[in-house]
Scaffold this motif. Sequence first.
Motif, PDB file in Angstrom:
ATOM      1  N   SER A 103       0.198   9.891  -7.599  1.00 43.86           N
ATOM      2  CA  SER A 103      -0.236  10.627  -6.724  1.00 43.86           C
ATOM      3  C   SER A 103      -1.771  11.056  -6.723  1.00 43.86           C
ATOM      4  O   SER A 103      -2.479  10.547  -7.523  1.00 43.86           O
ATOM      5  N   VAL A 104      -2.064  11.772  -5.618  1.00 42.23           N
ATOM      6  CA  VAL A 104      -3.347  12.081  -5.517  1.00 42.23           C
ATOM      7  C   VAL A 104      -4.000  12.929  -6.830  1.00 42.23           C
ATOM      8  O   VAL A 104      -5.161  12.643  -7.289  1.00 42.23           O
TER       9      VAL A 104
ATOM     10  N   SER B 251       0.863   3.817  -2.877  1.00 42.73           N
ATOM     11  CA  SER B 251       0.582   5.568  -2.699  1.00 42.73           C
ATOM     12  C   SER B 251       1.672   6.223  -3.074  1.00 42.73           C
ATOM     13  O   SER B 251       1.514   7.632  -3.512  1.00 42.73           O
ATOM     14  N   ALA B 252       3.053   5.825  -3.005  1.00 46.93           N
ATOM     15  CA  ALA B 252       4.242   6.612  -3.311  1.00 46.93           C
ATOM     16  C   ALA B 252       4.182   6.931  -4.771  1.00 46.93           C
ATOM     17  O   ALA B 252       4.861   7.596  -5.293  1.00 46.93           O
TER      18      ALA B 252
ATOM     19  N   MET C 229      -8.454   4.018  -3.652  1.00 49.43           N
ATOM     20  CA  MET C 229      -7.304   4.371  -3.569  1.00 49.43           C
ATOM     21  C   MET C 229      -7.074   5.237  -2.171  1.00 49.43           C
ATOM     22  O   MET C 229      -6.288   5.357  -1.494  1.00 49.43           O
TER      23      MET C 229
ATOM     24  N   ALA D 128       0.896  -1.157   0.113  1.00 47.69           N
ATOM     25  CA  ALA D 128       0.102  -0.004  -0.123  1.00 47.69           C
ATOM     26  C   ALA D 128       1.036   1.145  -0.245  1.00 47.69           C
ATOM     27  O   ALA D 128       0.613   2.082  -0.783  1.00 47.69           O
ATOM     28  N   GLN D 129       1.951   1.169   0.649  1.00 47.66           N
ATOM     29  CA  GLN D 129       2.734   2.290   0.785  1.00 47.66           C
ATOM     30  C   GLN D 129       3.578   2.432  -0.582  1.00 47.66           C
ATOM     31  O   GLN D 129       3.669   3.556  -1.027  1.00 47.66           O
TER      32      GLN D 129
ATOM     33  N   VAL E 247      -6.168   2.427   0.001  1.00 45.52           N
ATOM     34  CA  VAL E 247      -4.748   2.089  -0.247  1.00 45.52           C
ATOM     35  C   VAL E 247      -4.075   3.127   0.786  1.00 45.52           C
ATOM     36  O   VAL E 247      -3.212   2.814   1.410  1.00 45.52           O
ATOM     37  N   ARG E 248      -4.531   4.378   0.585  1.00 52.02           N
ATOM     38  CA  ARG E 248      -3.652   5.312   1.216  1.00 52.02           C
ATOM     39  C   ARG E 248      -3.734   5.452   2.801  1.00 52.02           C
ATOM     40  O   ARG E 248      -2.924   5.600   3.806  1.00 52.02           O
TER      41      ARG E 248
ATOM     42  N   ALA F  19      -1.585   2.443   3.980  1.00 51.56           N
ATOM     43  CA  ALA F  19      -0.222   2.914   3.888  1.00 51.56           C
ATOM     44  C   ALA F  19      -0.120   3.791   5.096  1.00 51.56           C
ATOM     45  O   ALA F  19       1.089   3.577   5.757  1.00 51.56           O
TER      46      ALA F  19
END
Length: 144
Positions: free
Chosen positions: A27-28, A23-24, A54, A19-20, A57-58, A61
Amino acid sequence: MVYPIDRPLLGTHVSGVTAQWISARLSVSEVDDACRYFSMNGRSDLAGELSRSMAGVRAAAALYISRREEAASAVGSSELPISAASGESSQDHLSVTEAAGVLGLSDRRVRQILAAGTLRGARQGHRWLIGSDDLDGYRMSRVA
């Protein structure tokens, strides 16, 4: 959400490190752009699904990072928490030999990586113990 019968559900569980990683890399603004694209093309259902996925997931993370930081502060002195140090069997920690088998490396190389700080681990006397999340994180960093 209710899906039509002709659309199979594809679900998955992702670990905190995964998940990290996701997320990395997304981007949003990229996710927002994709959601707008779906909405403009009449697929607001997909936009909503992507947005919710998402967000999950964020959140996973963020929780993973928070727990990792808590564990790091608890293990900051390179001492294991009492439950792991007491000799209880724990599937959250691996020995150098077990980690070497997972990574396809020698025990000596794993000890070198631990000593360099590239792979996080905690010493218990003369032994190293590696957290399974730390090992996953190291494996992911080797792939990236």
